[in-house]
Design a protein around this motif. Structure first.
Motif, PDB file in Angstrom:
ATOM      1  N   LEU A  15       1.354  -0.953   0.087  1.00  0.00           N
ATOM      2  CA  LEU A  15      -0.103   0.084   0.024  1.00  0.00           C
ATOM      3  C   LEU A  15       0.809   1.023  -0.086  1.00  0.00           C
ATOM      4  O   LEU A  15       1.157   2.158  -0.702  1.00  0.00           O
ATOM      5  CB  LEU A  15      -0.522  -0.134   1.391  1.00  0.00           C
ATOM      6  N   LEU A  16       1.900   1.093   0.673  1.00  0.00           N
ATOM      7  CA  LEU A  16       2.820   2.413   1.271  1.00  0.00           C
ATOM      8  C   LEU A  16       3.821   3.021  -0.275  1.00  0.00           C
ATOM      9  O   LEU A  16       3.856   3.694  -0.447  1.00  0.00           O
ATOM     10  CB  LEU A  16       3.720   2.421   1.976  1.00  0.00           C
ATOM     11  N   PRO A  24       0.906  15.094   1.604  1.00  0.00           N
ATOM     12  CA  PRO A  24       2.164  15.979   1.222  1.00  0.00           C
ATOM     13  C   PRO A  24       3.467  15.151   2.156  1.00  0.00           C
ATOM     14  O   PRO A  24       4.647  14.938   1.327  1.00  0.00           O
ATOM     15  CB  PRO A  24       1.997  17.105   1.947  1.00  0.00           C
ATOM     16  N   LEU A  25       3.701  14.800   3.129  1.00  0.00           N
ATOM     17  CA  LEU A  25       4.672  14.357   3.822  1.00  0.00           C
ATOM     18  C   LEU A  25       4.941  12.730   2.834  1.00  0.00           C
ATOM     19  O   LEU A  25       6.076  12.248   3.035  1.00  0.00           O
ATOM     20  CB  LEU A  25       4.729  14.335   5.397  1.00  0.00           C
ATOM     21  N   LEU A  26       3.687  11.874   3.414  1.00  0.00           N
ATOM     22  CA  LEU A  26       3.586  10.894   2.938  1.00  0.00           C
ATOM     23  C   LEU A  26       4.296  10.536   1.098  1.00  0.00           C
ATOM     24  O   LEU A  26       5.285   9.147   1.139  1.00  0.00           O
ATOM     25  CB  LEU A  26       2.607   9.853   2.895  1.00  0.00           C
ATOM     26  N   GLU A  27       4.126  11.223   0.646  1.00  0.00           N
ATOM     27  CA  GLU A  27       4.014  11.467  -0.529  1.00  0.00           C
ATOM     28  C   GLU A  27       5.755  11.610  -1.110  1.00  0.00           C
ATOM     29  O   GLU A  27       5.988  11.091  -2.382  1.00  0.00           O
ATOM     30  CB  GLU A  27       3.046  12.074  -1.311  1.00  0.00           C
ATOM     31  N   PRO A  51      11.645   5.629   7.955  1.00  0.00           N
ATOM     32  CA  PRO A  51      11.429   6.577   6.158  1.00  0.00           C
ATOM     33  C   PRO A  51      13.361   5.976   5.800  1.00  0.00           C
ATOM     34  O   PRO A  51      13.944   6.132   6.209  1.00  0.00           O
ATOM     35  CB  PRO A  51      11.282   7.361   6.362  1.00  0.00           C
ATOM     36  N   LEU A  52      13.293   5.658   4.662  1.00  0.00           N
ATOM     37  CA  LEU A  52      14.666   5.721   4.519  1.00  0.00           C
ATOM     38  C   LEU A  52      15.979   6.769   4.640  1.00  0.00           C
ATOM     39  O   LEU A  52      15.216   8.138   3.918  1.00  0.00           O
ATOM     40  CB  LEU A  52      14.137   5.616   2.325  1.00  0.00           C
ATOM     41  N   GLY A  53      16.775   6.678   5.103  1.00  0.00           N
ATOM     42  CA  GLY A  53      17.315   7.549   5.446  1.00  0.00           C
ATOM     43  C   GLY A  53      17.715   7.883   6.916  1.00  0.00           C
ATOM     44  O   GLY A  53      17.901   8.880   7.275  1.00  0.00           O
ATOM     45  N   GLY A  54      16.237   7.625   7.349  1.00  0.00           N
ATOM     46  CA  GLY A  54      16.094   7.898   9.525  1.00  0.00           C
ATOM     47  C   GLY A  54      15.468   9.561   9.205  1.00  0.00           C
ATOM     48  O   GLY A  54      15.503   9.467  10.524  1.00  0.00           O
ATOM     49  N   GLU A  55      15.337  10.172   7.842  1.00  0.00           N
ATOM     50  CA  GLU A  55      15.260  11.264   8.567  1.00  0.00           C
ATOM     51  C   GLU A  55      13.612  11.750   8.518  1.00  0.00           C
ATOM     52  O   GLU A  55      13.287  10.409   7.993  1.00  0.00           O
ATOM     53  CB  GLU A  55      15.655  12.238   6.930  1.00  0.00           C
ATOM     54  N   ASN A  56      12.517  12.293   9.128  1.00  0.00           N
ATOM     55  CA  ASN A  56      11.592  12.684  10.019  1.00  0.00           C
ATOM     56  C   ASN A  56      10.759  11.927  10.645  1.00  0.00           C
ATOM     57  O   ASN A  56       9.639  11.643  10.020  1.00  0.00           O
ATOM     58  CB  ASN A  56      10.959  13.531   8.561  1.00  0.00           C
ATOM     59  N   ALA A  57      11.407  10.523  10.626  1.00  0.00           N
ATOM     60  CA  ALA A  57      10.299   9.240  11.142  1.00  0.00           C
ATOM     61  C   ALA A  57       9.571   9.784  11.890  1.00  0.00           C
ATOM     62  O   ALA A  57       8.436   9.019  11.740  1.00  0.00           O
ATOM     63  CB  ALA A  57      12.108   8.326  12.031  1.00  0.00           C
ATOM     64  N   LEU A  64       1.443   8.420   9.512  1.00  0.00           N
ATOM     65  CA  LEU A  64       0.307   6.997   9.471  1.00  0.00           C
ATOM     66  C   LEU A  64      -0.075   6.408  10.208  1.00  0.00           C
ATOM     67  O   LEU A  64      -1.222   6.353  10.293  1.00  0.00           O
ATOM     68  CB  LEU A  64       1.711   5.853   9.249  1.00  0.00           C
ATOM     69  N   ASN A  65      -0.375   7.601  11.299  1.00  0.00           N
ATOM     70  CA  ASN A  65      -1.394   6.613  12.987  1.00  0.00           C
ATOM     71  C   ASN A  65      -2.443   7.632  12.104  1.00  0.00           C
ATOM     72  O   ASN A  65      -3.763   7.934  12.680  1.00  0.00           O
ATOM     73  CB  ASN A  65      -0.815   7.609  13.875  1.00  0.00           C
TER      74      ASN A  65
END
Length: 122
Positions: A15-16, A24-27, A51-57, A64-65
């Motif tokens: 799904l992701l 906007p963030l998840l896109e 997230p890839l790179g671990g940024e804005n985790a 997502l919540n």
């Protein structure tokens, strides 16, 4: 529990990857789903993401919540379960743990102990 958790992990990752969530963030970020832990009654799924790179985790987990009900509606029909599990998203800390363990194993103290074991075998 493990089998259902793996199916949930697979469906959420799919799904992701399809970018069906309008946020906007998840896109703008690629999210990996390394693990899903199901409760024994299969009514709650703790989903660990990074997230890839671990940024804005933390921001990604919060987004997502926020969209957990939408995700639940998209994922549960493919699961074929008696109850639709609720999803709770958390930041996956295992990558940090791997890094910490790797640093310990590479430390001078551990290397010295390993070297002394090699010397004693000769």
């Amino acid at each position: 529990m493990l089998r259902v958790g793996e199916r949930v992990r697979h469906e959420i990752a799919a799904l992701l990857s399809r970018n069906e969530i309008i946020d906007p963030l998840l896109e703008t970020v690629t999210v990996t789903v390394p693990e899903v832990r199901m409760t024994p009654d299969l009514k709650l799924a703790n989903v660990y993401v990074m997230p890839l790179g671990g940024e804005n985790a933390e921001d990604v987990v919060s987004a997502l919540n926020t969209h957990a009900k939408f995700i639940r509606g998209r994922v549960t029909p493919a699961l074929d379960l008696k109850y639709a599990p609720q999803f709770r998203f958390f930041v996956d800390k295992t990558f940090d743990e791997y890094g910490r363990i790797d640093a310990i194993l590479r430390s001078e103290r551990v290397q010295r102990d390993l070297a002394s074991d090699d010397d004693s075998e000769d």
